[in-house]
Design a protein around this motif. Structure first.
Motif, PDB file in Angstrom:
ATOM      1  N   UNK A   9       0.531  -1.312   0.076  1.00 50.50           N
ATOM      2  CA  UNK A   9      -0.320  -0.107   0.135  1.00 50.50           C
ATOM      3  C   UNK A   9       0.963   0.501   0.009  1.00 50.50           C
ATOM      4  N   UNK A  10       1.828   1.006   0.377  1.00 51.48           N
ATOM      5  CA  UNK A  10       2.856   2.610   0.519  1.00 51.48           C
ATOM      6  C   UNK A  10       3.349   2.399  -0.424  1.00 51.48           C
ATOM      7  N   UNK A  11       2.999   1.615  -1.263  1.00 56.00           N
ATOM      8  CA  UNK A  11       4.148   1.791  -3.144  1.00 56.00           C
ATOM      9  C   UNK A  11       3.220   1.827  -3.650  1.00 56.00           C
ATOM     10  N   UNK A  14      -0.770   6.980  -3.173  1.00 56.39           N
ATOM     11  CA  UNK A  14      -1.650   7.988  -4.531  1.00 56.39           C
ATOM     12  C   UNK A  14      -1.933   7.663  -5.848  1.00 56.39           C
ATOM     13  N   UNK A  15      -2.227   6.415  -5.799  1.00 57.62           N
ATOM     14  CA  UNK A  15      -2.446   5.975  -7.181  1.00 57.62           C
ATOM     15  C   UNK A  15      -4.068   6.222  -7.156  1.00 57.62           C
ATOM     16  N   UNK A  28       4.092   1.777  -8.598  1.00 57.93           N
ATOM     17  CA  UNK A  28       5.281   1.233  -7.678  1.00 57.93           C
ATOM     18  C   UNK A  28       6.478   1.417  -7.746  1.00 57.93           C
ATOM     19  N   UNK A  29       7.124   1.033  -9.200  1.00 53.52           N
ATOM     20  CA  UNK A  29       8.318   1.020 -10.005  1.00 53.52           C
ATOM     21  C   UNK A  29       8.817   3.015  -9.357  1.00 53.52           C
ATOM     22  N   UNK A  30       7.798   3.391 -10.291  1.00 52.26           N
ATOM     23  CA  UNK A  30       7.657   5.415 -10.087  1.00 52.26           C
ATOM     24  C   UNK A  30       8.379   5.586  -8.684  1.00 52.26           C
ATOM     25  N   UNK A  50     -10.611  -1.018  -8.265  1.00 57.05           N
ATOM     26  CA  UNK A  50     -11.059  -0.065  -8.584  1.00 57.05           C
ATOM     27  C   UNK A  50     -10.595   0.818  -6.977  1.00 57.05           C
ATOM     28  N   UNK A  51     -10.424   0.145  -5.955  1.00 55.09           N
ATOM     29  CA  UNK A  51      -9.289   0.777  -4.641  1.00 55.09           C
ATOM     30  C   UNK A  51      -8.422  -0.179  -4.361  1.00 55.09           C
TER      31      UNK A  51
END
Length: 62
Positions: A9-11, A14-15, A28-30, A50-51
């Motif tokens: 979830x940290x990775x 803000x998605x 995640x890579x970014x 969706x979430x």
């Protein structure tokens, strides 16, 4: 391959949902996610998420 749902979830912080698997991995890579987190995301089913809960639900089996 052990990583926690919190790391995943940290990775993905803000998605903007909804997203597909490819977008999850790219985000995640970014954001410099660990290789373990990337592996977990690569193992997820190809579908639209969706979430964050939907991602976590799939991740729970890992």
């Amino acid at each position: 391959m052990q990583t926690s749902p919190i790391e995943v979830q940290k990775a993905l912080k803000n998605i903007d949902y909804p997203v597909n698997k490819k977008q999850l991995i790219a985000h995640a890579k970014k954001h410099n996610a660990s290789s373990k987190v990337i592996e977990v995301l690569e193992d997820l089913p190809e579908k639209e998420y969706t979430n964050a809960a939907a991602v976590s639900k799939e991740f729970q089996g890992k």
